[in-house]
Design an enzyme around this catalytic site. Structure first.
Site, PDB file in Angstrom:
ATOM      1  N   GLU A   1       0.788  -1.422   0.121  1.00  0.00           N
ATOM      2  CA  GLU A   1      -0.049  -0.043  -0.093  1.00  0.00           C
ATOM      3  C   GLU A   1       0.857   1.085   0.027  1.00  0.00           C
ATOM      4  OE1 GLU A   1      -2.783  -0.164  -0.876  1.00  0.00           O
ATOM      5  OE2 GLU A   1      -3.068  -2.485  -0.350  1.00  0.00           O
TER       6      GLU A   1
ATOM      7  N   HIS B   1     -12.626  -7.823  -5.741  1.00  0.00           N
ATOM      8  CA  HIS B   1     -12.098  -7.144  -7.196  1.00  0.00           C
ATOM      9  C   HIS B   1     -13.410  -7.335  -8.021  1.00  0.00           C
ATOM     10  CE1 HIS B   1      -8.534  -7.503  -4.750  1.00  0.00           C
ATOM     11  NE2 HIS B   1      -7.982  -6.648  -5.618  1.00  0.00           N
TER      12      HIS B   1
HETATM   13  O1  X8Z Z   1      -5.871  -6.071  -3.626  1.00  0.00           O
HETATM   14  C1  X8Z Z   1      -4.946  -6.094  -3.521  1.00  0.00           C
HETATM   15  C2  X8Z Z   1      -4.004  -5.040  -2.905  1.00  0.00           C
HETATM   16  C3  X8Z Z   1      -4.659  -3.638  -2.979  1.00  0.00           C
HETATM   17  S1  X8Z Z   1      -4.462  -2.903  -4.281  1.00  0.00           S
HETATM   18  C4  X8Z Z   1      -3.927  -5.196  -0.953  1.00  0.00           C
HETATM   19  N1  X8Z Z   1      -3.899  -7.305  -4.088  1.00  0.00           N
HETATM   20  C5  X8Z Z   1      -4.657  -8.366  -4.781  1.00  0.00           C
HETATM   21  C6  X8Z Z   1      -5.187  -9.162  -3.812  1.00  0.00           C
HETATM   22  O2  X8Z Z   1      -5.308  -8.990  -2.439  1.00  0.00           O
HETATM   23  O3  X8Z Z   1      -6.241 -10.047  -4.320  1.00  0.00           O
HETATM   24  C7  X8Z Z   1      -2.503  -7.207  -3.851  1.00  0.00           C
HETATM   25  C8  X8Z Z   1      -2.052  -8.558  -4.590  1.00  0.00           C
HETATM   26  C9  X8Z Z   1      -3.254  -9.234  -5.139  1.00  0.00           C
HETATM   27 ZN    ZN Z   2      -2.258  -2.491  -4.845  1.00  0.00          ZN
END
Ligand code: X8Z
Ligand code: ZN
Length: 615
Positions: free
Chosen positions: A381, A514
């Site tokens: 972060e 996501h």
């Molecule tokens: O979502 C994230 C970050 C925030 S941009 C913590 N990541 C992905 C996830 O958690 O699925 C980082 C790695 C992949």
């Molecule tokens: Zn990130």
């Protein structure tokens, strides 16, 4: 060419803007003397006006979204939808679409920086075209509703003879990482999936609304619109992700076989043939596999440390490379720790970084606990935060205050996370237990391959997530076959099988945040992972002249200068050129595979006599 570019513009609007530009030139004779093409002046005036109008609305929308994510309530969710709607109305106004199309139609007469800004305006407008106000409004409301449903969800665990429990996401992760009891694991894994069903109707609705808007702007679908930010088509992006997944596949298959047997031993059962049952793995989606390596407890050094330690230590790492200390406002405004359960406040449980005003208001939302996962996440972060800080300078126009591409933004903090996981650094700051110090190098290498964004992560990011969302938005997965489509990709790319039937109503894909609130962009993390290893390889070999697997960036300003050279550019340059100039190579998983070469040899020996793979 998009439909918008094909349509004619409103000439009166165009001339009006041209006159404004002429007035600007008159007020600044130096610029006029440079005898730039008049269209360049027009474009600059239009962009200036756009930023003047849109930036305050963007700040208001970010503030409202921040409130909605850190304190889930109906009122915050309604305010978020309202603020987003006001932003969308301006950013997607018909006039913006038409002027941008017209100018981009003559881009050979414009300088590169102007074309880049116009492209950003075009893509932002395509998210919310003013030509379809009702659909934009419906989408905004549906987005806010889905986020509130997701962030406000309370998990309920029902077990015979026990009162209902409401574990947090952190609690679930802890059980999946630590528990050796397969019954308990299954119960927690299933609870982790309970959030999917209530999100199912919302994600289907959002798919249709997102697609409707993207298609009206001439994109094949919403996925194609998101990919366009890389200057690529969907087919090119999927081919790229397939290439990356294929490059890492032999290593992944070895890791998969090793992990399956290690877990079977841990749980005291036989290893099944083929795929690994999902509830065996220490992550809700099997996207990385922490704590599988026996003999090294990566969480141990953090036990008993004050809660502020993790974020402050991450800041110290960046500061040691010559980055500034974080502004006081970061510490005051961020929301870094789990909400107090007694407060009743609900917040988004997923980590994120925010650039509220495209200037100095930077914040992070996390739920930091004293363990290794949050140690890595905090570095990730802060990578976003230092990217924001580095490109927030007068030479970088507001519209280009973004990563070279979105993957660069993801890769930078991950890179520092990888650096902060190297033994020489951990030892120097007292985060290496004597047991970890004595452990063979291969133990560490194995943990790096399994955990974080690394070899195990790529099949999930480049494979499962990218293929599922591509299919989902392209209409290649029927509405009644979401779970079937999800698990087909999970099986194919990750070699993971659900522990039982997954009826359609459960919607396991929607359990991944996501899919709901950062849609059609997960390839960012796949490409970011590959870029991370490319940059790391260059830094270790060419700048530090150290072994990439046992190196220490801490305190090295040359490393800081190299990184700032990339970060301060924002999106002013073509990302392929930035990568080539920085590393001498185009996008490739070669350094990632090379990093794990000694591990590959070790795994082949460990897996001798075992069936490798799952199909
Ligand atoms: O979502 C994230 C970050 C925030 S941009 C913590 N990541 C992905 C996830 O958690 O699925 C980082 C790695 C992949
Ligand atoms: Zn990130």
């Amino acid at each position: 060419m998009t439909q918008a570019e094909g349509r004619g513009v409103d000439r009166r609007e165009f001339l009006r803007a041209g006159m404004a530009a002429a007035a600007a030139v008159a007020a600044s004779p130096g610029a006029a003397m440079a005898a730039r093409p008049p269209i360049q002046e027009v474009a600059e005036a239009i962009l200036e006006e756009y930023v003047r109008d849109v930036l305050p609305l963007m700040v208001a929308s970010n503030e409202a979204s921040w409130a909605a994510s850190t304190d889930v309530s109906e009122a915050h969710s309604a305010a978020q939808a309202e603020a987003m709607q006001r932003l969308y109305e301006k950013a997607g106004a018909r006039r913006v679409i038409e002027e941008t199309a017209r100018l981009l139609g003559q881009k050979d007469q414009l300088d590169d920086l102007t074309v880049r800004q116009l492209e950003k305006v075009r893509l932002a407008a395509a998210e919310s075209p003013g030509t379809l106000p009702d659909v934009v409004k419906a989408r905004t409301e549906a987005e806010a509703k889905q986020s509130a449903a997701q962030d406000g969800f309370a998990y309920t665990l029902r077990r015979d003879g026990k009162p209902d429990e409401h574990p947090t996401a952190n609690d679930i992760d802890r059980v999946l990482v630590n528990s050796k009891d397969l019954g308990e694991r299954l119960a927690y894994w299933e609870v982790s999936k309970s959030i999917g069903a209530p999100l199912r109707p919302g994600i289907l609705k959002l798919r249709d609304l997102r697609n409707q808007l993207a298609r009206a702007m001439g994109f094949d679908d919403f996925f194609a619109l998101q990919v366009a930010d890389y200057g690529m088509t969907t087919a090119e992006m999927v081919a790229l992700c397939d290439r990356l997944a294929a490059e890492v596949r032999p290593l992944y298959e070895q890791l998969h076989t090793w992990a399956k047997h290690a877990l079977a031993k841990r749980y005291g059962v036989d290893a099944p043939a083929g795929k690994i049952p999902a509830h065996w793995l220490p992550n809700r989606w099997g996207q990385n596999w922490p704590s599988l390596v026996e003999g090294v407890d990566m969480d141990a050094p953090f036990k008993g440390k004050p809660k502020e330690y993790i974020a402050e230590q991450a800041e110290r790492f960046y500061a040691s490379l010559g980055f500034p200390k974080l502004p006081q406002s970061f510490w005051r405004k961020s929301d870094l720790y789990p909400a107090d359960p007694k407060s009743g406040r609900k917040k988004n449980s997923h980590a994120s970084a925010w650039h509220i005003d495209l200037r100095e208001d930077v914040r992070s939302l996390m739920s930091i606990e004293p363990d290794n996962r949050w140690f890595t996440t905090a570095h990730h972060e802060l990578g976003h935060i230092y990217y924001y800080i580095s490109y927030s300078r007068p030479e970088v126009p507001y519209l280009l205050r973004a990563g070279a591409n979105r993957a660069f933004h993801e890769g930078i903090g991950d890179l520092i996370g990888l650096a902060a996981g190297q033994r020489p650094y951990l030892k120097s700051v007292g985060l290496l237990t004597p047991e970890a110090e004595k452990a063979p190098a291969i133990t560490f290498l194995l943990d790096t391959a399994l955990d974080g964004s690394s070899a195990v992560f790529l099949p999930f990011a480049a494979g499962t997530m990218t293929h599922f969302e591509r299919d989902f938005y392209a209409g290649k997965i029927g509405d009644e076959k979401l779970n079937e489509g999800w698990w087909r990709h999970v099986g194919h790319f990750q070699g993971i099988a659900p522990p039982g039937d997954r009826p359609e109503a459960l919607c396991d894909a929607a359990t991944k945040t996501h899919i709901n609130d950062d849609p059609a962009q997960y390839y960012d993390y796949a490409i970011g992972t590959v870029i991370k290893f490319q940059l790391h390889d260059h830094i270790a070999r060419e700048i530090l002249r150290q072994d990439p697997r046992e190196c220490n960036y801490f305190g090295d300003e040359k490393v800081g200068d190299f990184l700032r050279g990339i970060l301060r550019l924002g999106a002013t340059r073509d990302w392929n050129a930035v990568l080539r100039e920085a590393t001498g190579e185009g996008l490739t998983a070669r350094p990632l595979v090379a990093y794990f070469e000694p591990l590959m040899e070790w795994l082949r020996k460990e897996n001798a006599g075992r069936e490798v793979g799952w199909s």
